[in-house]
Each structure stands twice: as C-alpha cells, then as structure tokens.
Enzyme design. Structure first.
Site, PDB file in Angstrom:
ATOM      1  N   SER A 385       0.740  -1.260   0.040  1.00 29.87           N
ATOM      2  CA  SER A 385       0.157   0.056   0.204  1.00 29.87           C
ATOM      3  C   SER A 385       0.780   1.322  -0.048  1.00 29.87           C
ATOM      4  O   SER A 385       0.037   2.450  -0.119  1.00 29.87           O
ATOM      5  CB  SER A 385      -0.783   0.128   1.082  1.00 29.87           C
ATOM      6  N   LYS A 428      -6.709   4.545   7.920  1.00 28.97           N
ATOM      7  CA  LYS A 428      -5.258   5.585   7.567  1.00 28.97           C
ATOM      8  C   LYS A 428      -5.631   6.722   7.284  1.00 28.97           C
ATOM      9  O   LYS A 428      -5.064   7.607   7.864  1.00 28.97           O
ATOM     10  CB  LYS A 428      -4.956   5.022   6.241  1.00 28.97           C
TER      11      LYS A 428
END
Length: 530
Positions: A385, A428
């Site tokens: 990611s 996140k």
C-alpha cells in the site's frame, strides 16, 4: 465528487485517468429512508436465519442416509458452534449438543457411558479439538461408519478446517458450507432492525432502537465489512454494541447518541497504544510535517494492529528518497537491506523499479540510483500500500521538485503506473486527520487514496464534518500522474513545451550521464558551496 483535474495520460494503459475530490455526501453509505420509527414495528430475525448456505447444508445432512459429517467454515469473529446449533434448531426439531472439548470416553462411549454421538441427533465439535487429538480421527471414522445415523458437524476457521482435512482426507467427501458474515446493504436497515428485535426476545434489557440508531449500526457494520455496499456482522461484537447502547439509554428508546457512546466506549477500552502514538506526535518525537513542501519526502499512511486486542488504527509515516549518480539504476529499499521488510513489500519496491525503467530506462540503463526508507520505523514493514507513496518520493527526488507535506498518500501501483486498491483506508485517513488536528488545520490538508477505494469509505463523523467545512480534503486518483499533479502542482507531461515533471527528470538524467561526470565530485561540491 468534484473533479479536480482530468487529463489523458501518455502511458500504455487504456484506463481513463482522473482526479477527484470527495465531498461530505460521498462519505456516507447510502441507506434510504425506511417506513419504521423504531424496531418495535419490525419482525424478529436471528443471525442463524441469515445463513442460507449453512441452512441448506444442515438440511442435507439431516435428510441424508449416506452422509453424516458436515464441515462449517467461518472466521473466528463469531461463535461458530453456537451459530451452528441455532441453525440446526431453525431447520429441524432434532436434539443438538455442542461438545467443545469432549473426552475420549464421552465421544466414543464405554460400558458405563453412552457416546454423545448416539445420545443426540446432532453433535457439534470444533475442528481444533480433533487437530489436538489426531489419534482419534481413525477411531471416529470407524465409529461413524458403524453408526451411520449419527450426525456430526465440525466447525472452524479456514486454517483449522484445512489442517483437519490434511489429517482426515475423507472430509473431502463430507458436506461443506460457509458461515457468512457479509450481507448486501440494500435492505440492511430492516435486516439490522430484525436482528435487534431477535435479541430483545432473548434479553428484555435490550430496548427499542429508533431509525437513526439503526442506521448508525448499519454504517458501523459497513465499516466492519470494509465495503459500504455490504454489512459486516460479526455477531458477538454487534450484539455487544446493542447491549451497551441499551444500557446507556437507561429505559428510553435507543437513539443515535447512545450508539455513538457505545462505540466510543468500546474504542476507549482498547485504544491506549493509539493514544500513546498521538502523544509522541504532540511531543514531536515522531517527525511528521503537515505543511510546507520538501524534495524527496512524503507522508505515507499505514495501519497498525495491536497484539491481543486486534485493534487497528492508522499511523502516518514519513518516507524519504535520495538519489546518487551511478549504481545499477535501481531503487534501493533500505527496509529490505536491513531485513525489516516482508515479501509483499519487496515486490512493491521492485514494481517501482519496473515503472521507472519503463518510463526512463527502456533504451539504456539509468545513470542514477535511488534509496528509499520508512523513517522512524523499527519493526517489520509489509504490504504494497506504500508503493504509490514511495514512487512519488523517488519521482520528486529525480525531478528535484518538492512534495506537499500537507497531503498523505496511500495506494498500490502496477508497472504502468495505474493505482490499485488497498485495505484499511478508513483507519489510514483518520490517523492522518488526527495528526493534522493535533498540529493545527491549515485548510489545505488531506489525503490521496485510490479511486477504487471509494466504496470502502465509512469515516467517523469528525472527519466527515471537517470535509464538509473544507478544512480537510480527500482526493482520489487512478494513476500516478494524477497523484504527482496533486503533490507537486506540476503536470507529468505536456505537448506544448511547458515545464513538466517528466522533462525535469529527463534533463536531470541527461545531465548526470553526460555533463556532470566530467567534473570531479569535489569540484562539483565546491561549486554548490559557492
């Protein structure tokens, strides 16, 4: 969604690439207005009644004369044995026993004790118990062959079921089914309200929920599934929230504020490590910039899962890149060199190399190498990611163009630069949001996520309200070119001769390969000092 830029890329992919800024209404899962005011008007519906696959398999087990074993597979977020027993009760009037850890005497019987497999119509045993007693498998198989009317249900997660099937190959021929935790969000309000009504029948202390409270539970369930189009129902966790919200309501109908309070209480009990990380940000022990611009430095987004509690929270990480002349023209992953990177992370770094080689080194080797590192990271890093983030940092370094520090980035890329989805997007975003709030909002801060992750977004109200007020922003991109445009405010490429990122990188590489190599490094250093 509001379109920020729209530009066809010169890359080889046919994907139309665009950059969008999400607005507040884009962040809410779509639950239409329903025709009920409270759960009192809804018909009760149990979690077992939702398990259509498992119900079909249990019926087949009970009605079959030849098959007497069913294996139900599910994640450990539910009480698998309890759900299996409820399904048996829903589809038949057979007697059922949950035997989580039966002894050999109880399982097979002896002169003074009848086997539980013969004492009850259906017996449910966790796979892990037989994994711990592999010598019983042959005895159990022989017992079932001699008593074909005995019915056995085995439950476990994927790992437990697979381990048992290796030791007991005959299970390949047994009935098999999954226990499902995800259900379409279409009709989700009625489903959740029916589940609450079912719990009310079991526990009189559970109060009626109004429509807004049910809608908030549905949004929480979407967050559990990781997709706003699906409700995730880890039954024990959902029931715990329902019980807590009923307690906070103190005899009233449960409203939205009571559900929020129960979610906050559950979060408070296990978020100590996340709060400690914020304290380090406040004390500037963790160096993260939320304003300004720096060459070769970018804010990435990661997710940390605490051991034991499995609590997940977002943590921004500073990623830096440096470049040097010579080498093999690749990107050196310092995490991997230090043996602090997993295999997926290593693959992601190789993909960054592949993209840069495609763009600038397809005809001849690159004259420069780069180094990439996750600053202040002292444990293993894994996952892909951060590959978009790392690629943007290297591009900034090669082009000598600063990157905005008020934006944080997450996303995976392929060798053509297309941005691919990642997990943990909500955590996140909220992690960087908290750091920006701690340091003070500037009005320009935000995050950059893959366009394909929009359906994962189920954010906390504080983030949604900040987006609505325009103090925090969420951008979506489909290609690295769009991310570079946002982060540097410069186009990747242009046909009209304008200054672009690609042209700066080409000029820099040409300069290193043909110009600066004739000057001794120490003279070049003195020149820079002057």
């Amino acid at each position: 969604m509001k379109k920020v830029t729209f530009k066809k890329s010169n890359g080889s992919s046919d994907i139309v690439r665009a950059c969008y800024e999400l607005e507040a209404e884009d962040l809410y899962p779509a639950f239409k207005q329903n025709n009920f005011a409270t759960t009192q008007e809804i018909t009760a519906r149990s979690f077992a009644s939702l398990q259509l696959r498992a119900k079909n398999a249990v019926k087949a087990l009970i009605n079959s004369k030849n098959r007497n074993i069913l294996m139900l597979c599910a994640v450990n977020r539910i009480d698998q044995c309890k759900v299996a027993a409820a399904i048996v009760s829903e589809v038949s009037d057979k007697s059922v026993l949950i035997a989580k850890a039966p002894s050999r005497r109880e399982l097979f019987g002896d002169a003074s004790c009848k086997s539980v497999l013969l004492s009850y119509d259906v017996v449910i045993i966790p796979c892990v118990h037989l994994n711990d007693h592999p010598k019983w498998i042959g005895l159990l198989e022989d017992f079932l062959d001699k008593n074909s009317h005995a019915k056995l249900i085995l439950t476990g997660d994927g790992g437990d079921c697979a381990e048992l099937m290796v030791m007991w190959p005959q299970l390949e021929h047994a009935l098999q089914a999954d226990l499902v935790l995800e259900f379409p969000s279409v009709g989700g309000m009625e489903l959740m309200a029916g589940l609450i009504k079912h719990y009310q029948k079991k526990d009189p202390d559970i109060k009626d929920f109004d429509e807004d409270a049910v809608r908030l539970l549905c949004m929480y369930a979407c967050r559990e599934s990781g997709d706003r189009r699906w409700l995730g129902l880890p039954e024990e966790k959902i029931r715990s929230l329902i019980e807590d919200a009923s307690f906070f309501a103190k005899g009233e109908t449960v409203a939205k504020r009571h559900v929020l309070k129960s979610i906050a209480a559950m979060d408070f009990r296990i978020n100590f490590l996340a709060e400690s990380e914020l304290r380090d940000h406040r004390d500037r022990q963790i160096l993260i910039s939320t304003q300004g611009a720096v060459v070769g430095q970018i804010n990435g987004l990661s997710v940390i899962e605490t051991a034991g509690t499995s609590y997940e929270f977002g943590e921004p990480v500073r990623i830096t890149a440096t470049a040097r002349a010579g080498g093999e023209g690749d990107v050196i992953d310092i995490e991997r060199k230090a043996e602090l990177a997993g295999q997926i992370h290593a693959k992601a770094m190789m993909i960054i190399n592949g993209y840069l080689t495609k763009e600038f080194g397809s005809d001849q080797p690159l004259p420069m190498s780069a180094s990439l590192v996750f600053e202040q990271s002292y444990s293993e890093v894994d996952g892909d990611s951060a590959s978009l983030t790392g690629l943007c940092a290297v591009i900034s370094c090669l082009a000598k163009v600063p990157i905005r520090q008020d934006l944080a980035v997450t996303g995976a890329v392929d060798q053509f630069g297309d941005v691919q989805p990642v997990g943990g997007v909500n955590e996140k975003i909220e992690g960087f949001f908290k750091v920006c709030r701690l340091h003070g909002f500037t009005g320009t801060q935000g995050v950059v996520i893959p366009f394909s992750c929009v359906n994962q977004l189920v954010l906390r109200p504080s983030v949604v309200n900040a987006v609505k007020k325009g103090v925090f922003h969420i951008y979506t991109v489909a290609h690295v070119n769009d991310a570079v445009k946002l982060l540097t405010t410069m186009d990747w490429d242009a046909d009209d001769g304008r200054d672009t990122i690609r042209q700066r990188i080409v000029d820099h590489l040409y300069e290193v390969a043909n110009g600066k190599e004739e000057i001794p490094w120490w003279k070049f250093w003195l020149k820079n000092e002057d």
